[in-house]
Design an enzyme around this catalytic site. Structure first.
Site, short mmCIF file in Angstrom:
data_model
loop_
_atom_site.label_atom_id
_atom_site.label_comp_id
_atom_site.label_asym_id
_atom_site.label_seq_id
_atom_site.Cartn_x
_atom_site.Cartn_y
_atom_site.Cartn_z
N ASP A 17 0.85 -1.19 0.00
CA ASP A 17 0.00 0.00 0.00
C ASP A 17 0.89 1.24 0.00
O ASP A 17 1.07 1.90 1.03
CB ASP A 17 -0.90 -0.03 1.24
CG ASP A 17 -2.07 0.94 1.13
OD1 ASP A 17 -2.30 1.47 0.03
OD2 ASP A 17 -2.76 1.15 2.13
N THR A 156 -13.20 0.45 -3.01
CA THR A 156 -12.47 0.88 -1.83
C THR A 156 -13.37 1.66 -0.88
O THR A 156 -14.56 1.85 -1.14
CB THR A 156 -11.24 1.71 -2.27
OG1 THR A 156 -10.41 1.97 -1.15
CG2 THR A 156 -11.65 3.01 -2.93
N PHE A 178 -11.76 -1.44 5.09
CA PHE A 178 -10.74 -0.65 5.79
C PHE A 178 -10.74 -0.99 7.29
O PHE A 178 -11.52 -0.42 8.06
CB PHE A 178 -11.01 0.84 5.58
CG PHE A 178 -10.43 1.39 4.30
CD1 PHE A 178 -10.36 0.62 3.16
CD2 PHE A 178 -9.97 2.70 4.25
CE1 PHE A 178 -9.84 1.13 1.98
CE2 PHE A 178 -9.44 3.21 3.07
CZ PHE A 178 -9.38 2.43 1.94
#
Length: 323
Positions: A17, A156, A178
């Site tokens: 990431d 996302t 997340f």
């Protein structure tokens, strides 16, 4: 004994990431993800001045308003980083659609198609790219169309089962729940303390993973946004995990035993199948204060960083013209 990172790689696809190309080269992940925040940081690093300079030189030759030139240059910069990353990782590179398009399905489609076309012109096939889109109702609808066109999507800013269920029905290739941001919300609300097992972000991803496996949903679950290695270890066995460089380094230095926590054969407690139309989706999201707030906050943050990147590019373009 192998490091925990090596043990994790034996059961989970590890994704980096970051937009830092040298870090990706050093850590050797399978895939790589970026976002406006990471791209802004990378663009300010002297090591990547050539990628920035190329985008600026290209941008100054484009016609249209100054805003259009800056926007096109930012897209060019994202493509420059994505193309370089595609030379290093053997798998996929995720490129994010502008966060300020999160509630515009048609504009998201246009941007995604333009990205894929530009990558293909550079010799990077669509099988190497994931288009990152916020998990709004409009974003999920765009992903549904893109998937039918053979363009794989990474949904996302995902914080809830409702978003995951809608993404599955849309045929999304991959979702990014997340973990750390879910934890942040609960800690800010005064809850806790939490262990790795009770971490609400970990619990959420485990629920989504079990839901997908129970119902034979092929969409990939890729946990993201980690605050500590405990969260990562608690999700060992997840399809994919996208991890920042500092946490990857910590896992690489740890030679303890890593136990597999997620298994596709274990779907105990998985929710029944959900099929949500727009009204049901919006109501379910509204009922989840954490998911509603973190989705909105995430979009705002990415828009701020995108605007900062645009301001940086605009300043550089004006400087080049004055030189």
């Amino acid at each position: 004994m192998p490091s925990k990172l090596d043990q994790l790689r034996a059961m989970t696809v590890v994704v980096s990431d970051t937009g830092d190309i040298e870090t990706v080269r050093r850590l050797k992940p399978q895939d790589c993800t970026t976002n406006p925040t990471l791209l802004l940081k990378a663009a300010e690093m002297s090591a990547y001045s050539s990628l920035v300079d190329e985008a600026l030189a290209w941008g100054t030759k484009q016609g249209g308003t100054s805003e259009a030139v800056v926007a096109a240059t930012c897209d060019r910069l994202a493509l420059n980083f994505g193309a370089e990353l595609s030379k290093i990782v053997p798998g996929r590179v995720s490129t994010e659609v502008n966060a300020d398009l999160s509630f515009d399905t048609e504009a998201t489609l246009a941007k995604a198609r333009a990205f894929v076309k530009a990558y293909e012109e550079r010799g990077v096939g669509r099988e190497r790219i994931l288009i990152k889109i916020a998990s709004t109702w409009e974003g999920i609808r765009a992903a549904e169309v893109l998937q039918k066109e053979g363009i794989d999507c990474n949904l996302t800013l995902l914080f809830s089962l409702a978003q995951a269920a809608a993404a599955a029905d849309a045929g999304a290739f991959l979702i990014s729940p997340f973990v750390g941001r879910i934890l942040d919300w609960h800690v800010k609300a005064g809850e806790g303390p939490f262990t790795a097992e009770t971490d609400p972000g970990v619990v959420s991803v485990r629920q989504i993973y079990a839901y997908y496996k129970k119902h034979g949903i092929p969409t990939v679950v890729m946990g993201a946004s980690f605050r500590n290695t405990g969260e990562i270890e608690a999700l060992a066995g997840c399809d994919r995990l996208t991890i920042g460089p500092s946490l990857l380094d910590q896992l690489a230095a740890d030679e303890g035993t890593l136990e597999r926590k997620l298994d596709p054969a274990n779907t105990e407690g998985a929710p029944e199948r959900l099929h949500l139309d727009e009204k049901a989706f919006r109501f379910a999201l509204n009922e989840d204060a954490m998911a509603t707030e973190k989705l909105s906050e995430g979009i705002r943050q990415f828009v701020r960083d995108l605007n900062s990147l645009r301001a940086l590019v605009a300043k550089r373009i004006e400087g080049a013209k004055a030189a």
